[in-house]
Scaffold this motif. Sequence first.
Motif, PDB file in Angstrom:
ATOM      1  N   GLY A   1       0.657  -1.310   0.047  1.00 42.51           N
ATOM      2  CA  GLY A   1      -0.068  -0.023   0.118  1.00 42.51           C
ATOM      3  C   GLY A   1       0.971   1.214  -0.118  1.00 42.51           C
ATOM      4  O   GLY A   1       1.828   1.280  -0.775  1.00 42.51           O
ATOM      5  N   TRP A   2       0.594   2.035   0.954  1.00 41.08           N
ATOM      6  CA  TRP A   2       1.392   3.376   0.848  1.00 41.08           C
ATOM      7  C   TRP A   2       2.623   3.323   1.841  1.00 41.08           C
ATOM      8  O   TRP A   2       3.422   4.203   1.898  1.00 41.08           O
ATOM      9  N   MET A   3       2.674   2.187   2.266  1.00 43.27           N
ATOM     10  CA  MET A   3       4.070   1.974   3.260  1.00 43.27           C
ATOM     11  C   MET A   3       5.095   1.473   2.715  1.00 43.27           C
ATOM     12  O   MET A   3       4.975   0.556   1.897  1.00 43.27           O
TER      13      MET A   3
ATOM     14  N   TYR B   1      -1.303  -9.281   7.077  1.00 43.66           N
ATOM     15  CA  TYR B   1      -1.785  -8.067   6.566  1.00 43.66           C
ATOM     16  C   TYR B   1      -1.775  -8.155   4.883  1.00 43.66           C
ATOM     17  O   TYR B   1      -1.344  -9.003   4.344  1.00 43.66           O
ATOM     18  N   LYS B   2      -2.489  -7.229   4.415  1.00 50.79           N
ATOM     19  CA  LYS B   2      -2.731  -7.124   2.920  1.00 50.79           C
ATOM     20  C   LYS B   2      -2.889  -5.415   2.585  1.00 50.79           C
ATOM     21  O   LYS B   2      -3.053  -4.638   3.684  1.00 50.79           O
ATOM     22  N   ALA B   3      -2.633  -4.854   1.455  1.00 51.25           N
ATOM     23  CA  ALA B   3      -3.548  -3.563   1.027  1.00 51.25           C
ATOM     24  C   ALA B   3      -4.946  -3.479   1.248  1.00 51.25           C
ATOM     25  O   ALA B   3      -5.552  -4.492   0.758  1.00 51.25           O
ATOM     26  N   GLY B   4      -5.228  -2.371   1.949  1.00 52.19           N
ATOM     27  CA  GLY B   4      -6.648  -1.988   2.375  1.00 52.19           C
ATOM     28  C   GLY B   4      -7.057  -0.959   1.424  1.00 52.19           C
ATOM     29  O   GLY B   4      -6.496  -0.614   0.191  1.00 52.19           O
ATOM     30  N   GLU B   5      -8.304  -0.231   2.010  1.00 53.10           N
ATOM     31  CA  GLU B   5      -9.074   0.851   1.340  1.00 53.10           C
ATOM     32  C   GLU B   5      -7.913   2.023   1.314  1.00 53.10           C
ATOM     33  O   GLU B   5      -7.169   2.320   2.185  1.00 53.10           O
ATOM     34  N   ARG B   6      -8.137   2.807   0.068  1.00 54.43           N
ATOM     35  CA  ARG B   6      -7.166   3.803   0.000  1.00 54.43           C
ATOM     36  C   ARG B   6      -5.675   3.666   0.121  1.00 54.43           C
ATOM     37  O   ARG B   6      -5.100   4.551   0.859  1.00 54.43           O
TER      38      ARG B   6
ATOM     39  N   ALA C   1      -4.260   1.656   2.178  1.00 57.13           N
ATOM     40  CA  ALA C   1      -3.999   1.350   3.578  1.00 57.13           C
ATOM     41  C   ALA C   1      -3.351   0.185   3.809  1.00 57.13           C
ATOM     42  O   ALA C   1      -3.483  -0.805   3.149  1.00 57.13           O
ATOM     43  N   LEU C   2      -2.563  -0.077   4.852  1.00 56.96           N
ATOM     44  CA  LEU C   2      -2.222  -1.557   5.369  1.00 56.96           C
ATOM     45  C   LEU C   2      -3.302  -2.004   6.365  1.00 56.96           C
ATOM     46  O   LEU C   2      -3.311  -1.268   7.217  1.00 56.96           O
ATOM     47  N   GLN C   3      -3.976  -3.062   5.884  1.00 54.09           N
ATOM     48  CA  GLN C   3      -4.687  -3.782   6.850  1.00 54.09           C
ATOM     49  C   GLN C   3      -4.094  -4.784   7.359  1.00 54.09           C
ATOM     50  O   GLN C   3      -3.836  -5.920   6.794  1.00 54.09           O
ATOM     51  N   VAL C   4      -4.248  -4.770   8.904  1.00 53.29           N
ATOM     52  CA  VAL C   4      -3.580  -5.969   9.646  1.00 53.29           C
ATOM     53  C   VAL C   4      -4.700  -6.587  10.148  1.00 53.29           C
ATOM     54  O   VAL C   4      -5.498  -5.940  10.865  1.00 53.29           O
ATOM     55  N   THR C   5      -4.617  -7.875  10.319  1.00 55.92           N
ATOM     56  CA  THR C   5      -5.516  -8.959  10.824  1.00 55.92           C
ATOM     57  C   THR C   5      -4.741  -9.774  12.037  1.00 55.92           C
ATOM     58  O   THR C   5      -3.977 -10.243  11.781  1.00 55.92           O
ATOM     59  N   ALA C   6      -5.425  -9.685  13.111  1.00 53.67           N
ATOM     60  CA  ALA C   6      -4.744 -10.522  14.356  1.00 53.67           C
ATOM     61  C   ALA C   6      -5.724 -11.434  14.859  1.00 53.67           C
ATOM     62  O   ALA C   6      -7.063 -11.025  15.286  1.00 53.67           O
ATOM     63  N   ASP C   7      -5.789 -12.629  14.720  1.00 55.42           N
ATOM     64  CA  ASP C   7      -6.599 -13.571  15.254  1.00 55.42           C
ATOM     65  C   ASP C   7      -5.712 -14.610  16.231  1.00 55.42           C
ATOM     66  O   ASP C   7      -4.873 -15.507  15.742  1.00 55.42           O
ATOM     67  N   VAL C   8      -6.332 -14.262  17.514  1.00 59.01           N
ATOM     68  CA  VAL C   8      -5.516 -14.940  18.476  1.00 59.01           C
ATOM     69  C   VAL C   8      -6.453 -15.465  19.702  1.00 59.01           C
ATOM     70  O   VAL C   8      -7.443 -15.008  19.907  1.00 59.01           O
ATOM     71  N   THR C   9      -5.956 -16.499  20.084  1.00 58.31           N
ATOM     72  CA  THR C   9      -6.870 -17.065  21.147  1.00 58.31           C
ATOM     73  C   THR C   9      -5.935 -17.136  22.213  1.00 58.31           C
ATOM     74  O   THR C   9      -4.611 -17.425  22.318  1.00 58.31           O
TER      75      THR C   9
END
Length: 333
Positions: free
Chosen positions: A120-122, A211-216, A218-226
């Motif tokens: 993305g922008w980063m 993570y992946k490129a998101g809207e506009r 952005a860097l979209q980060v997903t944390a899935d934790v137990t």
Amino acid sequence: MVARRLREEPDRPTGWRTYQLGSGPREKQRRTGRRGRKIWFGAGLLAVLGLVAVGLDPAGVVGWFPGGDGTHSGRQEGGTAPSTIVAQQPTLEEPFKGSPAQGWGDGLAGIRFPTARATGWMSKAQVDQALDRTRDFLSASSLDAGVLRGKRPDKAIALINPRQQDVQQLLRTAFRDPSRKNNPLLLFSRFDPAKVKLAGDVVKTRGRVTYKAGERGALQVTADVTYVYPVTAAEEGSDQVARTIVRRETVMSWDDPAKVRTQPGTFSVVSYKLDTTNGGCDRFNGYLNPKFGPGQPADTGNGPEVDPYDRSRPMDERMREAEGQGCGRASRT
């Protein structure tokens, strides 16, 4: 033993070119899973709630169940002798005894983080910094000893975009007047120190960050934790250990300040999903509310049996399966 499943999707921050002063909140209607009552949620929050109260099946507690992130920790088949069940119960010295979490990582060590690359922008260096701040948020929101003992998670809150109005409204209200709508557990793990204390200093975890490129851009980060929290009653001399299990998925958008109304170094919340076992059902007091011992009354339910250690299915699938099911049963804690 109790679990709760909640899912929320806040409004995204407005882009600089599309921002409109005076735009009112949009409202969405959703049917709750227990009685089918309709509840309206304002402040731009699309709330999708499925509440699952989970009763413990004692036979499912015992044994050793290996399984990495994204694999099913299978339940034991057949009955188990009562003496074996007792031998596998958690203690103050071994709070994870009889649990798959015994082989999981301690704290942040159980969470897998990806390698940074320009997205993305980063630049690569900026992505690396965003991942470090994501790590800081996970620690400050779900592992910090003070926060687990009921303190306000100020360090974690400081990392959330102060211009994302609906989330800020949640944060202003949730700790002062927690409710079904304004629930701090969507983002933070907390116990009432007057009733519950941690059994030791270790929280076991298993999860990953992607993570992946998101809207506009952005860097979209997903944390899935137990997270597996061993706890005991706060009364002096209490030695009966229970475990509260929280699976939380938080999607964060590290936005470009040139395109989105944000504060540099903070993220906007895209969505948050919560799945808890032995944390309380239909109790919205801002804390996880575990029960202790086989003599405690368990919430009965008509939902399907669930395994809180099973990470083989994505949270969206678990939310859909639980929606409208009311209360179910946990196979183990």
